[in-house]
Design a protein around this motif. Structure first.
Motif, mmCIF file in Angstrom:
data_model
loop_
_atom_site.group_PDB
_atom_site.id
_atom_site.type_symbol
_atom_site.label_atom_id
_atom_site.label_comp_id
_atom_site.label_asym_id
_atom_site.label_seq_id
_atom_site.Cartn_x
_atom_site.Cartn_y
_atom_site.Cartn_z
ATOM 1 N N LYS A 15 0.798 -1.223 0.000
ATOM 2 C CA LYS A 15 0.000 0.000 0.000
ATOM 3 C C LYS A 15 0.835 1.280 0.000
ATOM 4 N N GLU A 16 2.162 1.177 0.165
ATOM 5 C CA GLU A 16 2.987 2.383 0.261
ATOM 6 C C GLU A 16 2.921 3.235 -1.004
ATOM 7 N N ALA A 17 2.757 2.590 -2.151
ATOM 8 C CA ALA A 17 2.633 3.289 -3.434
ATOM 9 C C ALA A 17 1.783 2.426 -4.359
ATOM 10 N N LYS A 18 1.180 3.047 -5.356
ATOM 11 C CA LYS A 18 0.368 2.273 -6.284
ATOM 12 C C LYS A 18 1.208 1.162 -6.904
ATOM 13 N N THR A 19 0.708 -0.052 -6.787
ATOM 14 C CA THR A 19 1.421 -1.233 -7.270
ATOM 15 C C THR A 19 0.426 -2.114 -8.008
ATOM 16 N N THR A 20 0.825 -2.617 -9.165
ATOM 17 C CA THR A 20 -0.077 -3.418 -9.996
ATOM 18 C C THR A 20 0.642 -4.665 -10.501
ATOM 19 N N TYR A 21 -0.157 -5.609 -11.011
ATOM 20 C CA TYR A 21 0.423 -6.785 -11.671
ATOM 21 C C TYR A 21 -0.496 -7.206 -12.803
ATOM 22 N N ASN A 22 0.021 -8.017 -13.713
ATOM 23 C CA ASN A 22 -0.786 -8.416 -14.862
ATOM 24 C C ASN A 22 -0.176 -9.625 -15.563
ATOM 25 N N VAL A 23 -1.033 -10.569 -15.939
ATOM 26 C CA VAL A 23 -0.671 -11.604 -16.906
ATOM 27 C C VAL A 23 -1.210 -11.135 -18.248
ATOM 28 N N GLY A 24 -0.311 -10.846 -19.178
ATOM 29 C CA GLY A 24 -0.723 -10.215 -20.429
ATOM 30 C C GLY A 24 -0.797 -11.138 -21.617
ATOM 31 N N CYS A 25 -0.232 -12.340 -21.495
ATOM 32 C CA CYS A 25 -0.230 -13.256 -22.636
ATOM 33 C C CYS A 25 -0.082 -14.677 -22.111
ATOM 34 N N ILE A 26 -0.778 -15.626 -22.761
ATOM 35 C CA ILE A 26 -0.661 -17.046 -22.409
ATOM 36 C C ILE A 26 -0.659 -17.869 -23.689
ATOM 37 N N GLU A 50 3.983 -9.338 -15.431
ATOM 38 C CA GLU A 50 4.731 -8.177 -14.949
ATOM 39 C C GLU A 50 4.087 -7.626 -13.689
ATOM 40 N N TYR A 51 4.888 -6.884 -12.917
ATOM 41 C CA TYR A 51 4.358 -6.052 -11.834
ATOM 42 C C TYR A 51 5.030 -4.696 -11.917
ATOM 43 N N ARG A 52 4.314 -3.660 -11.427
ATOM 44 C CA ARG A 52 4.779 -2.277 -11.551
ATOM 45 C C ARG A 52 4.550 -1.524 -10.246
ATOM 46 N N SER A 53 5.406 -0.547 -10.003
ATOM 47 C CA SER A 53 5.219 0.357 -8.885
ATOM 48 C C SER A 53 6.174 1.529 -9.031
ATOM 49 N N SER A 54 5.805 2.648 -8.423
ATOM 50 C CA SER A 54 6.713 3.791 -8.380
ATOM 51 C C SER A 54 7.709 3.661 -7.234
ATOM 52 N N SER A 55 7.536 2.657 -6.392
ATOM 53 C CA SER A 55 8.390 2.461 -5.221
ATOM 54 C C SER A 55 9.285 1.246 -5.394
ATOM 55 N N ASP A 56 10.595 1.431 -5.223
ATOM 56 C CA ASP A 56 11.509 0.297 -5.276
ATOM 57 C C ASP A 56 11.210 -0.701 -4.163
ATOM 58 N N LYS A 57 10.787 -0.190 -3.002
ATOM 59 C CA LYS A 57 10.443 -1.074 -1.892
ATOM 60 C C LYS A 57 9.273 -1.973 -2.259
ATOM 61 N N CYS A 58 8.265 -1.400 -2.898
ATOM 62 C CA CYS A 58 7.101 -2.190 -3.323
ATOM 63 C C CYS A 58 7.480 -3.199 -4.400
ATOM 64 N N LEU A 59 8.368 -2.797 -5.300
ATOM 65 C CA LEU A 59 8.841 -3.724 -6.333
ATOM 66 C C LEU A 59 9.533 -4.923 -5.694
ATOM 67 N N LYS A 60 10.317 -4.663 -4.651
ATOM 68 C CA LYS A 60 11.010 -5.752 -3.962
ATOM 69 C C LYS A 60 10.011 -6.674 -3.284
ATOM 70 N N THR A 61 8.970 -6.115 -2.694
ATOM 71 C CA THR A 61 7.936 -6.939 -2.065
ATOM 72 C C THR A 61 7.261 -7.832 -3.099
ATOM 73 N N MET A 62 6.960 -7.262 -4.266
ATOM 74 C CA MET A 62 6.332 -8.045 -5.328
ATOM 75 C C MET A 62 7.270 -9.139 -5.835
ATOM 76 N N GLU A 63 8.544 -8.820 -5.915
ATOM 77 C CA GLU A 63 9.526 -9.824 -6.342
ATOM 78 C C GLU A 63 9.553 -10.998 -5.365
ATOM 79 N N ASN A 64 9.560 -10.690 -4.081
ATOM 80 C CA ASN A 64 9.572 -11.749 -3.069
ATOM 81 C C ASN A 64 8.317 -12.609 -3.151
ATOM 82 N N ASN A 65 7.159 -11.970 -3.333
ATOM 83 C CA ASN A 65 5.896 -12.717 -3.446
ATOM 84 C C ASN A 65 5.891 -13.615 -4.674
ATOM 85 N N PHE A 66 6.398 -13.076 -5.775
ATOM 86 C CA PHE A 66 6.434 -13.832 -7.031
ATOM 87 C C PHE A 66 7.287 -15.092 -6.870
ATOM 88 N N TYR A 67 8.490 -14.920 -6.383
ATOM 89 C CA TYR A 67 9.382 -16.077 -6.287
ATOM 90 C C TYR A 67 8.937 -17.063 -5.215
#
Length: 381
Positions: free
Chosen positions: A224-235, A253-270
Motif C-alpha cells: 500500500k505504500e505506493a500504487k502497485t499493480t500486476y498483470n498476466v498479459g499473454c498465455i 509483470e508487476y509495476r510500482s513507483s516504489s523500489d520497496k514495493c517492487l522488492k515486495t512483489m519480487e519476493n511474493n512472485f518467487y
C-alpha cells in the motif's frame, strides 16, 4: 540579437514551422520497432550532420548521439526523445493528414516530440550557441515495450557520472513526469509429462498447472505504500485439442513507483514459484526486462529544478501542467539520483493505437518549450 531572447525563439519557430512539419511527415513514415530502429537512426544521423553537427554517431544500442560542448565541459545535460514505436512494422508506416491533424502509428509517441528536439538542436548548431555545460542530444532506442530502456541505459553506461541533469521529451503538452513507475517482466514456462488426451488421461497438463499458478499470482496482496499493480498479459501452450499439453507459458509483470514495493512483489512472485517447484512442478523463469523506480535524490533541489521547468512550460502552455508518474526513459536517471523530467511537447491522443494523431498547430508551442529549456544552458561560464 541575443540567441536566448524571446524574439529570437519566436522568430526561429515561426520561420521553421513548415520545415518541422515536413520533417515530421518524413520521419513519421520510417518504421522503427523497438530493437530495430536502424532506418530511423541512419536518417537522424544524416540529418544532424546536414545541420552542421561536428560530432554525431550511432552507438551500439542504436542511439543517435549529437554532442555539443561535451569536450569543453565535464558536466553534461541530456536532452532525449526516442525513435522507436510500439508497432512491429518493417515497412513504411501509414500516414494521413486532415487539415492540421496528422495521423500515423507512433506519430505522437514519440516522433513529434523527437522532431521538436531535432529542430531545437538545429537552432544550437546554426547559431553556434556556446554552452555552460556539455549538451548531449540523443535520439534514443528501446523506450517502448521490450526495448526495456536499453538506449537510455547505454547512455548512462557510456557517460555515467558526467550526467547531472536529464530531459526526456515524451507524452503530451501539459504533462511533466517527475516520478518513475518501475517494473519487472517475466516469461514463466511450465513443463509437464503431457500425452494423448484419451490414452494418457490423468497425466499432468501444463495448461492446468499454469492456470493454478495464475490464480495464485492473482491472490497476491499488493503493498500500500505506493500504487502497485500486476498483470498476466499473454498465455500460450498446448498443441491440439486431443493432446495433454506438455508446455505452457505466460508473460507476467508487476509495476510500482516504489523500489520497496517492487522488492515486495519480487519476493511474493518467487515464493509462489518456489512453492510450485517444491510440489514437483517443472517451472522455468526468464527475466524479460527490469525498469527501476525512484532512487535516492535531493528532494528539495529536485523540486526547485522541476518548478523552474514547469515555469518554462507555463510560459507557452496555457493549461494546467500536471506532475505525474509514468514509465519513461527518465526512470534510469531518477533511479540513480539524477534530476530528470519527462516533458510533453505536442498536442494529440490515442498513443499506442494505429489511429494516433497530433495537432500540427501545437508544434510552435512545443518547440518553444524545448528551445527555452535548452537555452538555459547557453552562454559561457
Amino acid at each position: 540579437m541575443d540567441c536566448r531572447s524571446d524574439d529570437s525563439i519566436k522568430n526561429y519557430v515561426n520561420d521553421n514551422m513548415e520545415e518541422a512539419i515536413i520533417l515530421l511527415e518524413t520521419l513519421g513514415k520510417i518504421p522503427a520497432p523497438s530493437n530495430h530502429e536502424e532506418k530511423r537512426a541512419e536518417f537522424c544521423k544524416e540529418w544532424f550532420v546536414n545541420q552542421g553537427a561536428e560530432k554525431v554517431y550511432i552507438d551500439d544500442a542504436l542511439n543517435v548521439i549529437c554532442e555539443i560542448g561535451c569536450e569543453e565541459h565535464e558536466d553534461i545535460v541530456v536532452f532525449m526523445a526516442h525513435t522507436d514505436v510500439v508497432f512491429p512494422d518493417k515497412q513504411e508506416l501509414q500516414m494521413k493528414r486532415e487539415g492540421n491533424i496528422l495521423y500515423a502509428p507512433g506519430i505522437g509517441d514519440d516522433t513529434a516530440n523527437l522532431i521538436n528536439l531535432m529542430m531545437g538542436t538545429k537552432y544550437f548548431l546554426k547559431n553556434k550557441v556556446a554552452t555552460k555545460k556539455g549538451i548531449l542530444i540523443v535520439a534514443n532506442s528501446g523506450e517502448e515495450g521490450m526495448g526495456n530502456l536499453k538506449g537510455c541505459k547505454e547512455i548512462f553506461k557510456n557517460y555515467g557520472s558526467r550526467i547531472k541533469e536529464f530531459y526526456s521529451f515524451d507524452c503530451y503538452l501539459g504533462q511533466c513526469i517527475t516520478e518513475p513507475v518501475g517494473s519487472c517482466r517475466y516469461k514463466v514456462t511450465v513443463k509437464a509429462q503431457g500425452g494423448h488426451s484419451y490414452a494418457d488421461f490423468g497425466n499432468e497438463n501444463a495448461i492446468f498447472t499454469m492456470s493454478s499458478l495464475i490464480q495464485e499470482l492473482y491472490k497476491i496482496q499488493v503493498p500500500k505504500e505506493a500504487k502497485t499493480t500486476y498483470n498476466v498479459g499473454c498465455i500460450e501452450g498446448g498443441t491440439t485439442i486431443n493432446s495433454i499439453a506438455q508446455e505452457c507459458s505466460i508473460l507476467y509483470e508487476y509495476r510500482s513507483s516504489s523500489d520497496k514495493c517492487l522488492k515486495t512483489m519480487e519476493n511474493n512472485f518467487y515464493k509462489i514459484i518456489n512453492d510450485f517447484k517444491e510440489k514437483g512442478k517443472m517451472i522455468e523463469i526468464e527475466v524479460l526486462g527490469v525498469r527501476p523506480g525512484m532512487g535516492q535524490i535531493d528532494e528539495e533541489a529536485f523540486e526547485r529544478w522541476t518548478n523552474n521547468n514547469v515555469s518554462i512550460i507555463k510560459k507557452y502552455f496555457n493549461g494546467d501542467v500536471k506532475l505525474g508518474t509514468a514509465s519513461t526513459d527518465a526512470n534510469i536517471p531518477l533511479s540513480m539520483g539524477v534530476m530528470a523530467n519527462t516533458i510533453g511537447t505536442i498536442d494529440g491522443d490515442d498513443a499506442h493505437k494505429r489511429e494516433e494523431w497530433v495537432d500540427l498547430n501545437s508544434i510552435p508551442m512545443g518547440l518553444s518549450i524545448v528551445l527555452e529549456l535548452m537555452l538555459q544552458y547557453a552562454g559561457r561560464v
